[in-house]
Design an enzyme around this catalytic site. Sequence first.
Site, PDB file in Angstrom:
ATOM      1  N   ARG A  19      -8.499   7.549   9.296  1.00 11.59           N
ATOM      2  CA  ARG A  19      -9.949   7.629   9.422  1.00 11.59           C
ATOM      3  C   ARG A  19     -10.471   6.278   9.896  1.00 11.59           C
ATOM      4  NH1 ARG A  19     -12.182  10.366   4.495  1.00 11.59           N
ATOM      5  NH2 ARG A  19     -11.145  12.072   5.513  1.00 11.59           N
ATOM      6  N   ASN A  86     -12.905   4.974  -4.046  1.00  8.74           N
ATOM      7  CA  ASN A  86     -11.556   5.126  -3.493  1.00  8.74           C
ATOM      8  C   ASN A  86     -10.606   4.156  -4.174  1.00  8.74           C
ATOM      9  OD1 ASN A  86     -12.136   6.868  -1.097  1.00  8.74           O
ATOM     10  ND2 ASN A  86     -13.335   5.104  -0.454  1.00  8.74           N
ATOM     11  N   ASP A 102      -5.407   3.700   1.703  1.00  6.18           N
ATOM     12  CA  ASP A 102      -5.996   4.645   0.749  1.00  6.18           C
ATOM     13  C   ASP A 102      -4.866   5.310  -0.031  1.00  6.18           C
ATOM     14  OD1 ASP A 102      -7.075   6.937  -0.493  1.00  6.18           O
ATOM     15  OD2 ASP A 102      -8.643   7.073   1.012  1.00  6.18           O
ATOM     16  N   ASP A 104      -5.267   7.792  -2.146  1.00  7.77           N
ATOM     17  CA  ASP A 104      -5.586   9.191  -2.389  1.00  7.77           C
ATOM     18  C   ASP A 104      -6.493   9.457  -3.589  1.00  7.77           C
ATOM     19  OD1 ASP A 104      -3.645   9.762  -0.295  1.00  7.77           O
ATOM     20  OD2 ASP A 104      -2.127   9.456  -1.830  1.00  7.77           O
ATOM     21  N   ASP A 106      -9.448   9.435  -6.110  1.00  4.01           N
ATOM     22  CA  ASP A 106     -10.865   9.105  -5.985  1.00  4.01           C
ATOM     23  C   ASP A 106     -11.616   9.578  -7.228  1.00  4.01           C
ATOM     24  OD1 ASP A 106     -10.576   8.381  -3.102  1.00  4.01           O
ATOM     25  OD2 ASP A 106     -10.193  10.522  -2.905  1.00  4.01           O
ATOM     26  N   ASP A 122      -8.107  14.463  -6.203  1.00  2.83           N
ATOM     27  CA  ASP A 122      -6.935  14.267  -5.351  1.00  2.83           C
ATOM     28  C   ASP A 122      -5.682  13.753  -6.043  1.00  2.83           C
ATOM     29  OD1 ASP A 122      -8.511  15.183  -3.255  1.00  2.83           O
ATOM     30  OD2 ASP A 122      -9.143  13.168  -2.695  1.00  2.83           O
ATOM     31  N   GLU A 125      -2.847  15.311  -4.242  1.00  2.00           N
ATOM     32  CA  GLU A 125      -2.561  14.636  -2.972  1.00  2.00           C
ATOM     33  C   GLU A 125      -1.808  13.325  -3.227  1.00  2.00           C
ATOM     34  OE1 GLU A 125      -4.955  12.731   0.847  1.00  2.00           O
ATOM     35  OE2 GLU A 125      -6.065  13.953  -0.583  1.00  2.00           O
TER      36      GLU A 125
END
Length: 176
Positions: A19, A86, A102, A104, A106, A122, A125
């Site tokens: 991102r 984050n 990141d 993952d 959050d 997450d 994730e």
Amino acid sequence: MNQKKISVHAYKFNSKLYRSYEFPTIIEENDDFICIDATFSKVIFLKENKNVYSKINRATLWFFFKKEYFNVIYSNKFNKIYCYINITGPFLFEEEAIKYIDFDIDYKTQDINSKKEWDLLDMDEYEQNSNEMKYPEKIKEKIIKVKEKVKNLIEIGFFNKHIEKYKDFFKISNEN
């Protein structure tokens, strides 16, 4: 401070950029953090070998803490302050871009001033990426410690203090 346009690049542990936020503005930098105004920034999501574009269309501040393993996004959403945290690696500021990994996990709340619980997001994730990208044990231990630290900071209201300083930025109405 002279407001400066930058980029923000979010990577995964495997070094892949996933991102990018184009042209937010630094509005404050001190010993503790860099704060950027991300309002109207262009967001590029890199998915399945193609770019998906979006734009941040509400008042949004993003804090990158210099001594912490998290960053915090605040935005005015329906006249309430939405907050998204984050869990990350430490950020780098180079080549006119803030860059971070990141991890993952959050936390978010729809209204930072409400007594509602924060949502932890997450974890699945994180588990999947931790296995697929083979996060080293030391990094996994650090991530879990940071997750607990953020939970404790939420409980003592740490993330509310930035809103008071920037309340004019968000232009929150007291009328409901």
